[in-house]
Design an enzyme around this catalytic site. Structure first.
Site, short mmCIF file in Angstrom:
data_model
loop_
_atom_site.label_atom_id
_atom_site.label_comp_id
_atom_site.label_asym_id
_atom_site.label_seq_id
_atom_site.Cartn_x
_atom_site.Cartn_y
_atom_site.Cartn_z
N ARG A 275 0.96 -1.06 -0.08
CA ARG A 275 -0.03 -0.02 0.06
C ARG A 275 0.90 1.30 -0.03
NH1 ARG A 275 -4.58 0.16 4.22
NH2 ARG A 275 -5.28 1.88 2.86
N CYS A 276 2.16 1.18 0.24
CA CYS A 276 3.15 2.37 0.22
C CYS A 276 3.60 2.55 -1.36
CB CYS A 276 4.39 2.13 1.37
SG CYS A 276 5.59 3.08 1.28
N SER A 277 3.69 3.77 -1.62
CA SER A 277 4.03 4.00 -2.94
C SER A 277 5.46 4.03 -2.99
CB SER A 277 3.79 5.52 -3.23
OG SER A 277 4.33 6.64 -2.46
#
Length: 117
Positions: free
Chosen positions: A11-13
């Site tokens: 979920r972390c870019s």
């Protein structure tokens, strides 16, 4: 090449960017989704040794748990901070690439390239 392990949050870019950088170079790291499979205190301590940083430097200070658990308290010991990260894996900075006896936090993601030959 030595095995690559990426501690990853999809979920972390930044974490996704690090994985894309590795894959673009034809590398297939072992991906550890540390939110689903949290590290225990011993694993965190070992990772800190490879990173060459303290537990405080591994903390994500913007997380709600950081404030709720009062982790800004400078009297907390290294062991207490490691225990907090083990109990609340969201607190761990990401992504982290581990290569042999070294590791690096991929912030920015291009920083992981330091460990590649």
């Amino acid at each position: 090449m030595t095995d690559l392990t990426l501690y990853h949050n999809p979920r972390c870019s930044k974490s996704r960017g690090a994985l894309e950088l590795l894959e673009a170079r034809g590398l297939a790291p072992t991906v550890v989704r540390y939110l689903e499979t949290p590290l225990d205190a011993v694993q965190i301590e070992r990772l800190l040794g490879k990173l060459g940083i303290s537990a405080r430097q591994l903390l994500r200070t913007g997380e709600d748990e950081y404030k709720t658990l009062n982790l800004a308290d400078s009297s907390l010991s290294e062991a207490q901070l490691i225990a907090a990260i083990a109990a609340h894996p969201k607190l761990m900075e990401r992504p982290i690439l581990e290569v042999g006896d070294k590791a690096v936090i991929g912030r920015p993601p291009e920083q992981i390239l330091e460990l590649l030959p």
